[in-house]
Design a protein around this motif. Structure first.
Motif, PDB file in Angstrom:
ATOM      1  N   THR A  93       0.811  -1.221   0.000  1.00 55.16           N
ATOM      2  CA  THR A  93       0.000   0.000   0.000  1.00 55.16           C
ATOM      3  C   THR A  93       0.845   1.271   0.000  1.00 55.16           C
ATOM      4  OG1 THR A  93      -0.160  -0.149   2.433  1.00 55.16           O
ATOM      5  CG2 THR A  93      -1.957  -1.108   1.135  1.00 55.16           C
ATOM      6  N   CYS A  94       2.155   1.129   0.072  1.00 52.67           N
ATOM      7  CA  CYS A  94       3.050   2.287   0.037  1.00 52.67           C
ATOM      8  C   CYS A  94       2.881   3.039  -1.290  1.00 52.67           C
ATOM      9  CB  CYS A  94       4.500   1.827   0.196  1.00 52.67           C
ATOM     10  SG  CYS A  94       5.702   3.178   0.199  1.00 52.67           S
ATOM     11  N   GLN A  95       2.785   4.355  -1.224  1.00 51.01           N
ATOM     12  CA  GLN A  95       2.590   5.155  -2.433  1.00 51.01           C
ATOM     13  C   GLN A  95       3.870   5.278  -3.255  1.00 51.01           C
ATOM     14  OE1 GLN A  95       0.466   8.889  -1.693  1.00 51.01           O
ATOM     15  NE2 GLN A  95      -0.421   8.015   0.158  1.00 51.01           N
ATOM     16  N   LYS A  96       5.006   5.096  -2.595  1.00 47.34           N
ATOM     17  CA  LYS A  96       6.277   5.169  -3.311  1.00 47.34           C
ATOM     18  C   LYS A  96       6.606   3.804  -3.906  1.00 47.34           C
ATOM     19  CE  LYS A  96       8.428   8.969  -0.758  1.00 47.34           C
ATOM     20  NZ  LYS A  96       9.667   9.454  -0.093  1.00 47.34           N
ATOM     21  N   LYS A  97       6.935   3.784  -5.174  1.00 44.68           N
ATOM     22  CA  LYS A  97       7.265   2.546  -5.867  1.00 44.68           C
ATOM     23  C   LYS A  97       8.660   2.649  -6.478  1.00 44.68           C
ATOM     24  CE  LYS A  97       3.106   1.015  -5.051  1.00 44.68           C
ATOM     25  NZ  LYS A  97       2.892  -0.047  -4.021  1.00 44.68           N
ATOM     26  N   ASN A  98       9.227   1.495  -6.728  1.00 46.53           N
ATOM     27  CA  ASN A  98      10.546   1.451  -7.358  1.00 46.53           C
ATOM     28  C   ASN A  98      10.380   1.691  -8.856  1.00 46.53           C
ATOM     29  OD1 ASN A  98      13.085   0.691  -8.428  1.00 46.53           O
ATOM     30  ND2 ASN A  98      13.452  -0.667  -6.705  1.00 46.53           N
ATOM     31  N   PRO A  99      10.912   2.793  -9.397  1.00 46.14           N
ATOM     32  CA  PRO A  99      10.729   3.100 -10.823  1.00 46.14           C
ATOM     33  C   PRO A  99      11.447   2.118 -11.750  1.00 46.14           C
ATOM     34  CG  PRO A  99      12.300   4.618  -9.856  1.00 46.14           C
ATOM     35  CD  PRO A  99      11.716   3.833  -8.712  1.00 46.14           C
ATOM     36  N   TYR A 156      13.424  -4.225 -14.307  1.00 48.51           N
ATOM     37  CA  TYR A 156      14.195  -5.258 -13.598  1.00 48.51           C
ATOM     38  C   TYR A 156      13.577  -6.636 -13.823  1.00 48.51           C
ATOM     39  CZ  TYR A 156      16.286  -7.787  -9.656  1.00 48.51           C
ATOM     40  OH  TYR A 156      16.937  -8.712  -8.863  1.00 48.51           O
ATOM     41  N   HIS A 157      12.248  -6.729 -13.689  1.00 50.86           N
ATOM     42  CA  HIS A 157      11.575  -8.018 -13.884  1.00 50.86           C
ATOM     43  C   HIS A 157      11.566  -8.418 -15.364  1.00 50.86           C
ATOM     44  CE1 HIS A 157      10.508  -8.509  -9.750  1.00 50.86           C
ATOM     45  NE2 HIS A 157       9.835  -7.373  -9.717  1.00 50.86           N
ATOM     46  N   MET A 205      25.009 -20.074  -9.104  1.00 50.93           N
ATOM     47  CA  MET A 205      23.795 -19.439  -9.615  1.00 50.93           C
ATOM     48  C   MET A 205      24.137 -18.113 -10.286  1.00 50.93           C
ATOM     49  SD  MET A 205      20.305 -18.275  -7.627  1.00 50.93           S
ATOM     50  CE  MET A 205      19.780 -19.965  -7.349  1.00 50.93           C
ATOM     51  N   TYR A 206      23.841 -18.027 -11.572  1.00 54.85           N
ATOM     52  CA  TYR A 206      24.047 -16.778 -12.305  1.00 54.85           C
ATOM     53  C   TYR A 206      22.778 -15.934 -12.259  1.00 54.85           C
ATOM     54  CZ  TYR A 206      28.558 -18.147 -14.276  1.00 54.85           C
ATOM     55  OH  TYR A 206      29.882 -18.483 -14.430  1.00 54.85           O
ATOM     56  N   MET A 207      22.973 -14.632 -12.206  1.00 52.94           N
ATOM     57  CA  MET A 207      21.871 -13.685 -12.173  1.00 52.94           C
ATOM     58  C   MET A 207      22.082 -12.627 -13.253  1.00 52.94           C
ATOM     59  SD  MET A 207      21.692 -13.240  -8.021  1.00 52.94           S
ATOM     60  CE  MET A 207      20.206 -12.258  -8.057  1.00 52.94           C
ATOM     61  N   PRO A 208      21.024 -11.892 -13.624  1.00 57.61           N
ATOM     62  CA  PRO A 208      21.186 -10.849 -14.638  1.00 57.61           C
ATOM     63  C   PRO A 208      22.294  -9.853 -14.306  1.00 57.61           C
ATOM     64  CG  PRO A 208      18.875 -11.250 -14.247  1.00 57.61           C
ATOM     65  CD  PRO A 208      19.617 -12.052 -13.216  1.00 57.61           C
ATOM     66  N   SER A 209      22.466  -9.549 -13.025  1.00 64.21           N
ATOM     67  CA  SER A 209      23.482  -8.574 -12.627  1.00 64.21           C
ATOM     68  C   SER A 209      24.905  -9.055 -12.908  1.00 64.21           C
ATOM     69  CB  SER A 209      23.341  -8.245 -11.136  1.00 64.21           C
ATOM     70  OG  SER A 209      23.427  -9.419 -10.350  1.00 64.21           O
ATOM     71  N   ASP A 210      25.063 -10.347 -13.225  1.00 59.59           N
ATOM     72  CA  ASP A 210      26.391 -10.874 -13.568  1.00 59.59           C
ATOM     73  C   ASP A 210      26.800 -10.493 -14.988  1.00 59.59           C
ATOM     74  OD1 ASP A 210      26.980 -12.260 -11.140  1.00 59.59           O
ATOM     75  OD2 ASP A 210      25.517 -13.785 -11.708  1.00 59.59           O
ATOM     76  N   LEU A 211      25.824 -10.013 -15.763  1.00 50.68           N
ATOM     77  CA  LEU A 211      26.100  -9.653 -17.153  1.00 50.68           C
ATOM     78  C   LEU A 211      26.037  -8.142 -17.340  1.00 50.68           C
ATOM     79  CD1 LEU A 211      23.974 -12.397 -18.949  1.00 50.68           C
ATOM     80  CD2 LEU A 211      26.405 -12.464 -18.384  1.00 50.68           C
ATOM     81  N   PRO A 212      26.972  -7.567 -18.067  1.00 49.77           N
ATOM     82  CA  PRO A 212      27.007  -6.107 -18.276  1.00 49.77           C
ATOM     83  C   PRO A 212      25.710  -5.545 -18.848  1.00 49.77           C
ATOM     84  CG  PRO A 212      29.048  -7.120 -19.020  1.00 49.77           C
ATOM     85  CD  PRO A 212      28.106  -8.248 -18.715  1.00 49.77           C
ATOM     86  N   GLU A 213      25.045  -6.317 -19.697  1.00 49.01           N
ATOM     87  CA  GLU A 213      23.841  -5.802 -20.357  1.00 49.01           C
ATOM     88  C   GLU A 213      22.678  -5.565 -19.385  1.00 49.01           C
ATOM     89  OE1 GLU A 213      21.933  -9.038 -22.842  1.00 49.01           O
ATOM     90  OE2 GLU A 213      23.755 -10.101 -22.196  1.00 49.01           O
ATOM     91  N   TYR A 214      22.722  -6.221 -18.220  1.00 46.19           N
ATOM     92  CA  TYR A 214      21.648  -6.070 -17.236  1.00 46.19           C
ATOM     93  C   TYR A 214      22.100  -5.384 -15.943  1.00 46.19           C
ATOM     94  CZ  TYR A 214      19.570  -9.774 -20.151  1.00 46.19           C
ATOM     95  OH  TYR A 214      19.090 -10.524 -21.196  1.00 46.19           O
ATOM     96  N   ARG A 215      23.387  -5.195 -15.794  1.00 44.79           N
ATOM     97  CA  ARG A 215      23.921  -4.761 -14.494  1.00 44.79           C
ATOM     98  C   ARG A 215      23.436  -3.378 -14.081  1.00 44.79           C
ATOM     99  NH1 ARG A 215      29.541  -5.675 -15.103  1.00 44.79           N
ATOM    100  NH2 ARG A 215      28.954  -7.872 -14.797  1.00 44.79           N
ATOM    101  N   ASP A 216      23.333  -2.461 -15.023  1.00 43.43           N
ATOM    102  CA  ASP A 216      22.956  -1.089 -14.676  1.00 43.43           C
ATOM    103  C   ASP A 216      21.558  -1.044 -14.061  1.00 43.43           C
ATOM    104  OD1 ASP A 216      23.393   1.849 -14.785  1.00 43.43           O
ATOM    105  OD2 ASP A 216      21.715   1.776 -16.187  1.00 43.43           O
ATOM    106  N   ALA A 238      19.902  -3.543 -12.700  1.00 45.88           N
ATOM    107  CA  ALA A 238      19.908  -4.292 -11.442  1.00 45.88           C
ATOM    108  C   ALA A 238      20.462  -3.449 -10.305  1.00 45.88           C
ATOM    109  CB  ALA A 238      20.726  -5.576 -11.606  1.00 45.88           C
ATOM    110  N   ASP A 239      21.544  -2.724 -10.567  1.00 48.92           N
ATOM    111  CA  ASP A 239      22.150  -1.880  -9.532  1.00 48.92           C
ATOM    112  C   ASP A 239      21.200  -0.761  -9.116  1.00 48.92           C
ATOM    113  OD1 ASP A 239      24.426  -3.420  -9.566  1.00 48.92           O
ATOM    114  OD2 ASP A 239      25.599  -2.039 -10.804  1.00 48.92           O
ATOM    115  N   LYS A 240      20.554  -0.142 -10.099  1.00 52.50           N
ATOM    116  CA  LYS A 240      19.618   0.937  -9.794  1.00 52.50           C
ATOM    117  C   LYS A 240      18.420   0.408  -9.006  1.00 52.50           C
ATOM    118  CE  LYS A 240      20.730   3.871 -13.786  1.00 52.50           C
ATOM    119  NZ  LYS A 240      20.229   4.406 -15.080  1.00 52.50           N
TER     120      LYS A 240
END
Length: 216
Positions: free
Chosen positions: A124-130, A135-136, A169-180, A182-184
């Motif tokens: 119910t929080c009005q603030k959301k992750n932009p 990311y998903h 276990m590999y994740m998207p953040s392990d790849l440069p194309e997704y890292r930015d 994921a970090d944000k």
């Protein structure tokens, strides 16, 4: 008693029933779910809470208590004497303007508690992750392109997994194309968690301050 503005009470649901899974369900598991739902409904009726509430008291509190406070806010017939003292209301010498001021003050106090508790709730929080949507989306693309990371494993890593039973276990953040993204996303989640925790603290502080006045 003076009138106060009515506001629509938009409640969040918090059922004691387990949600039905989409698609085919094992009949044995279905019967088990029915039995648990009956048990939980009985517990709610008799004790006011059920096993599912106990499993996550914090989640129960943030979903149910703000709804109760909103109902109290909408149906209150008075205000605490402390609130009357805050605005200079004298019940021996009725002043309708002061009475209305006290009604409005109590209404704003309840509204503030409700706001903080609902802001502490992720749903119910009005603030959301932009960055959440992207990311998903990156995760879905990663799963489709790299089979959940399996295609990124080297022959040495696969051999090590068979030998030791430990899995890389590999994740998207392990790849440069997704890292930015994921970090944000992660940085923003940290800020949101800190904000919601602050709201929880402020809401509980007010809840404690006015605890003995939360009745009508």
């Amino acid at each position: 008693m003076s009138k106060k503005n009515k506001q629509k009470n938009i409640k969040t649901s918090y059922s004691c029933f387990e949600e039905k899974y989409h698609g085919w369900t094992n009949p044995v598991k279905m019967v088990g779910r029915w039995r648990r739902n009956i048990k939980h409904a009985y517990q709610r009726i008799r004790y006011g809470y059920c096993d599912r509430d106990v499993w996550s008291i914090n989640w129960w509190f943030l979903n149910v208590v703000p709804n109760m406070l909103q109902d109290l806010r909408e149906t209150a017939h008075g205000f605490p004497s402390e609130v009357g003292d805050m605005v200079g209301y004298d019940d021996q010498n009725i002043d309708q303007a002061k009475e209305q001021e006290a009604v409005d003050k109590w209404d704003s106090i309840l509204a503030e508690i409700i706001f903080y508790l609902r802001e502490a709730n992720e749903e119910t929080c009005q603030k959301k992750n932009p960055f959440e949507e992207q990311y998903h989306a990156d995760w879905r693309e990663f799963d489709a392109k790299y089979a959940g990371g399996e295609k990124l494993k080297t022959a040495e890593e696969k051999a090590e997994e068979k030998k030791k039973g430990l899995y890389r276990m590999y994740m998207p953040s392990d790849l440069p194309e997704y890292r930015d993204t994921a970090d944000k996303f992660i940085d923003e989640e940290r800020r949101l968690n800190a904000y919601r925790d602050e709201c929880k603290n402020k809401g509980l502080e007010l809840f404690s301050k006015w605890f003995w006045n939360l009745w009508d």
